[in-house]
Design a protein around this motif. Structure first.
Motif, PDB file in Angstrom:
ATOM      1  N   LEU A 175       3.061  11.635 -11.102  1.00 41.92           N
ATOM      2  CA  LEU A 175       4.123  12.073 -10.191  1.00 41.92           C
ATOM      3  C   LEU A 175       5.446  11.402 -10.531  1.00 41.92           C
ATOM      4  O   LEU A 175       5.483  10.247 -10.967  1.00 41.92           O
ATOM      5  CB  LEU A 175       3.738  11.741  -8.748  1.00 41.92           C
ATOM      6  N   ASP A 176       6.532  12.112 -10.291  1.00 45.15           N
ATOM      7  CA  ASP A 176       7.870  11.560 -10.519  1.00 45.15           C
ATOM      8  C   ASP A 176       8.115  10.437  -9.509  1.00 45.15           C
ATOM      9  O   ASP A 176       8.106  10.680  -8.297  1.00 45.15           O
ATOM     10  CB  ASP A 176       8.908  12.668 -10.341  1.00 45.15           C
ATOM     11  N   PRO A 177       8.321   9.201  -9.967  1.00 41.93           N
ATOM     12  CA  PRO A 177       8.511   8.071  -9.036  1.00 41.93           C
ATOM     13  C   PRO A 177       9.780   8.184  -8.208  1.00 41.93           C
ATOM     14  O   PRO A 177       9.931   7.466  -7.219  1.00 41.93           O
ATOM     15  CB  PRO A 177       8.564   6.854  -9.975  1.00 41.93           C
ATOM     16  N   LYS A 178      10.692   9.060  -8.598  1.00 37.41           N
ATOM     17  CA  LYS A 178      11.885   9.271  -7.771  1.00 37.41           C
ATOM     18  C   LYS A 178      11.559  10.104  -6.535  1.00 37.41           C
ATOM     19  O   LYS A 178      12.287  10.048  -5.541  1.00 37.41           O
ATOM     20  CB  LYS A 178      12.973   9.970  -8.595  1.00 37.41           C
ATOM     21  N   SER A 179      10.476  10.872  -6.599  1.00 36.77           N
ATOM     22  CA  SER A 179      10.126  11.784  -5.512  1.00 36.77           C
ATOM     23  C   SER A 179       8.970  11.282  -4.651  1.00 36.77           C
ATOM     24  O   SER A 179       8.860  11.682  -3.485  1.00 36.77           O
ATOM     25  CB  SER A 179       9.751  13.161  -6.083  1.00 36.77           C
ATOM     26  N   PHE A 180       8.103  10.426  -5.221  1.00 36.02           N
ATOM     27  CA  PHE A 180       6.936   9.954  -4.484  1.00 36.02           C
ATOM     28  C   PHE A 180       6.808   8.439  -4.591  1.00 36.02           C
ATOM     29  O   PHE A 180       7.148   7.844  -5.612  1.00 36.02           O
ATOM     30  CB  PHE A 180       5.666  10.614  -5.015  1.00 36.02           C
ATOM     31  N   PHE A 181       6.271   7.841  -3.515  1.00 40.13           N
ATOM     32  CA  PHE A 181       6.113   6.384  -3.472  1.00 40.13           C
ATOM     33  C   PHE A 181       4.699   6.042  -3.008  1.00 40.13           C
ATOM     34  O   PHE A 181       4.182   6.630  -2.061  1.00 40.13           O
ATOM     35  CB  PHE A 181       7.126   5.762  -2.510  1.00 40.13           C
ATOM     36  N   ARG A 182       4.088   5.073  -3.676  1.00 40.78           N
ATOM     37  CA  ARG A 182       2.736   4.597  -3.308  1.00 40.78           C
ATOM     38  C   ARG A 182       2.888   3.574  -2.185  1.00 40.78           C
ATOM     39  O   ARG A 182       3.288   2.421  -2.402  1.00 40.78           O
ATOM     40  CB  ARG A 182       2.060   3.988  -4.539  1.00 40.78           C
ATOM     41  N   LEU A 183       2.571   3.985  -0.960  1.00 39.73           N
ATOM     42  CA  LEU A 183       2.724   3.096   0.190  1.00 39.73           C
ATOM     43  C   LEU A 183       1.682   1.984   0.191  1.00 39.73           C
ATOM     44  O   LEU A 183       1.987   0.827   0.482  1.00 39.73           O
ATOM     45  CB  LEU A 183       2.607   3.895   1.490  1.00 39.73           C
ATOM     46  N   ASN A 184       0.450   2.361  -0.130  1.00 35.73           N
ATOM     47  CA  ASN A 184      -0.651   1.401  -0.145  1.00 35.73           C
ATOM     48  C   ASN A 184      -1.814   2.019  -0.922  1.00 35.73           C
ATOM     49  O   ASN A 184      -1.621   2.994  -1.645  1.00 35.73           O
ATOM     50  CB  ASN A 184      -1.070   0.995   1.278  1.00 35.73           C
ATOM     51  N   ARG A 185      -2.994   1.478  -0.769  1.00 36.92           N
ATOM     52  CA  ARG A 185      -4.147   1.979  -1.514  1.00 36.92           C
ATOM     53  C   ARG A 185      -4.573   3.375  -1.074  1.00 36.92           C
ATOM     54  O   ARG A 185      -5.311   4.060  -1.790  1.00 36.92           O
ATOM     55  CB  ARG A 185      -5.333   1.017  -1.361  1.00 36.92           C
ATOM     56  N   LYS A 186      -4.102   3.820   0.093  1.00 38.23           N
ATOM     57  CA  LYS A 186      -4.578   5.096   0.639  1.00 38.23           C
ATOM     58  C   LYS A 186      -3.547   6.213   0.624  1.00 38.23           C
ATOM     59  O   LYS A 186      -3.919   7.385   0.724  1.00 38.23           O
ATOM     60  CB  LYS A 186      -5.064   4.891   2.081  1.00 38.23           C
TER      61      LYS A 186
END
Length: 250
Positions: free
Chosen positions: A192-203
């Protein structure tokens, strides 16, 4: 040859270890180290390795912080899902930087480059130009999902967030529809494009538009409320708060 791997994603670390073992069978691999803290502690207690493979995005921040805390002269091959760190990586003993998901041919080329530099430490001009040349990242634009007996395509722009529940990964659209995906969140994060999506946590991996509310929480953490999501306990760790704020402000 002594090799150190610094990588916070277990599947990526296992794949890198396997590839390096195949390409450099006479090497001894140390790690995997998954954070700035563990890497700094390792360097303080061990002699410098001959080569370092280092992810840029670690669980507790950017790996560049490691080299601000300890003096490291070992050559480094950076691995990252982002291409905007090329110049900074080059300034830190970098042999090369590789975009995830790793391409075995590109990894083999980076190792050959490292071996050539051991014989000829000064980088030729053409190699300098190659390192500074931006690399294009390829991100997914759609996902195929099964809906009953039908298979349909979901555009990434229509995705609100991804989440994992009982080892199953789900895609949820902006209008609240939910589909099962044959991907892990670690695999999704790399595609995924890191500008559009962010990994909040493990879930959870979320888009900007899916965030409904952000609240401060105990121990300097944040609590996130997503649109069309019944989970009221989506927490962002203290170590990721600064990174999330930077992403939101971008």
């Amino acid at each position: 040859m002594e090799i150190l791997i610094i990588e916070d994603e277990s599947p990526a670390a296992k794949r890198l270890t396997q590839l390096v073992s195949e390409l450099m069978p006479n090497s001894r691999i140390h790690g995997n180290l998954d954070s700035i803290t563990s890497a700094v502690a390792w360097f303080q207690k061990n002699p410098a390795p001959d080569l370092i493979f280092c992810d840029i995005q670690l669980a507790d921040g950017h790996s560049f912080e490691i080299f601000n805390r300890v003096h490291v002269t070992s050559p480094i091959i950076f691995t990252t899902a982002y291409d905007q760190f090329a110049i900074k990586a080059f300034k830190l003993n970098s042999v090369d930087y590789l975009l995830k998901p790793l391409n075995p041919k590109e990894l083999a080329a980076a190792i050959r480059k490292f071996e050539q530099q051991r014989i000829q430490p000064t980088l030729p001009v053409e190699q300098l130009r190659e390192l500074l040349q931006p690399k294009s990242a390829s991100f997914k634009s759609r996902f195929l999902v099964k809906f009953g007996e039908k298979i349909q395509s979901i555009q990434v722009a229509d995705v609100a967030f991804f989440f994992s529940e009982e080892r199953v990964t789900f895609l949820q659209t902006n209008d609240g529809k939910r589909y099962i995906l044959d991907f892990t969140l670690d695999q999704l994060q790399e595609s995924l494009d890191p500008k559009s999506f962010f990994r909040l946590n493990r879930k959870y991996i979320t888009s900007f538009e899916a965030i409904a509310e952000i609240h401060t929480y105990s121990n300097s953490r944040l609590k996130i409320k997503l649109h069309h999501c019944s989970d009221n306990d989506i927490l962002v760790s203290r170590e990721k708060v600064a990174e999330l704020k930077e992403w939101l402000d971008g």
